[in-house]
Design an enzyme around this catalytic site. Structure first.
Site, PDB file in Angstrom:
ATOM      1  N   LYS A  26       0.832  -1.207   0.000  1.00 41.36           N
ATOM      2  CA  LYS A  26       0.000   0.000   0.000  1.00 41.36           C
ATOM      3  C   LYS A  26       0.865   1.255   0.000  1.00 41.36           C
ATOM      4  O   LYS A  26       0.636   2.183  -0.785  1.00 41.36           O
ATOM      5  CB  LYS A  26      -0.918  -0.001   1.220  1.00 41.36           C
ATOM      6  CG  LYS A  26      -1.847   1.212   1.276  1.00 41.36           C
ATOM      7  CD  LYS A  26      -2.463   1.398   2.646  1.00 41.36           C
ATOM      8  CE  LYS A  26      -1.474   2.016   3.614  1.00 41.36           C
ATOM      9  NZ  LYS A  26      -2.105   2.373   4.909  1.00 41.36           N
ATOM     10  N   ASP A  77      -6.116   0.634   0.725  1.00 39.93           N
ATOM     11  CA  ASP A  77      -6.096   0.474   2.177  1.00 39.93           C
ATOM     12  C   ASP A  77      -7.455  -0.068   2.617  1.00 39.93           C
ATOM     13  O   ASP A  77      -8.248  -0.514   1.789  1.00 39.93           O
ATOM     14  CB  ASP A  77      -5.783   1.806   2.865  1.00 39.93           C
ATOM     15  CG  ASP A  77      -6.786   2.899   2.505  1.00 39.93           C
ATOM     16  OD1 ASP A  77      -7.819   2.585   1.868  1.00 39.93           O
ATOM     17  OD2 ASP A  77      -6.556   4.063   2.855  1.00 39.93           O
TER      18      ASP A  77
END
Length: 216
Positions: free
Chosen positions: A129, A147
């Site tokens: 991420k 996320d």
């Protein structure tokens, strides 16, 4: 006649609606400064993991008063870094990672942040991420940072049907126009912070309530 769904919307329109709604409601993700350099964007992304954006913003404000480049971070001890970032979760681990990160960037990359995923992912405190956030925000490269907000909302709205964030990322890259990949994360996060919340989402106030399968 087939009912119109979220997936029928133009992606640029979808992201704009999310962004406008989030900004109108003062989403924390939009409280971050916009004049950060790639190194500061990397640091803030590392600090943001498993931490609310409000707390990340506080830590970044303190840290970036004295830290602009990797060498600035090396002037601080691990304890000094820890004191500055105490607002974020797992601050001691992150302080250690930031010190290591600065050393690597200075020695291996001439104080520059690498712009390739395979190199970013090897840095301390950088997962998939975070790497995608750097590519998208620091270098405007085509990357979708997924996320918990992006993963939750994309599934809740019926845009994808996935179990893991990595799967969500893969599916989104198939349906989002490539030139918009770097713009996906922030509107989704802001919308997730203010409207499509994890618990007690504001469905009655949602601009997509006529399209969302959760309410059909």
């Amino acid at each position: 006649m087939r009912r119109t769904t979220i997936t029928d919307l133009n992606w640029e329109e979808l992201l704009k609606i999310m962004e406008d709604e989030a900004k109108k409601r003062n989403a924390p993700v939009y409280s971050f400064k916009h004049n950060l350099n790639p190194f500061q964007i990397l640091v803030s992304a590392i600090l943001s993991t498993r931490t609310k954006d409000e707390q990340t913003a506080k830590a970044c404000e303190k840290l970036f008063k004295v830290v602009k480049i990797p060498k600035d971070l090396l002037k601080l001890s691990e304890d000094e870094i820890d004191e500055l970032i105490r607002d974020v979760g797992f601050h001691r681990i992150k302080a250690k990672n930031l010190r290591k990160l600065a050393e690597i960037l200075v020695k291996k990359y001439n104080s520059q942040v690498p712009s390739k995923f395979d190199e970013l992912i090897k840095l301390p405190g950088v997962g998939r991420k975070v790497a995608n956030i750097i590519l998208a925000n620091a270098f405007k490269k085509p990357a979708i940072a997924v996320d918990t907000h992006v993963h939750r909302i994309a599934n809740r709205m019926g845009i994808v049907e996935t179990k893991k964030p990595e799967e969500t990322e893969k599916e989104l890259t198939k349906i989002v126009p490539r030139d918009l990949w770097h713009k996906v994360n922030k509107p989704f996060v802001g919308f997730g912070q203010t409207v499509c919340k994890p618990i007690k989402p504001l469905c009655d106030e949602c601009p997509f309530k006529e399209l969302c399968p959760k309410l059909l």
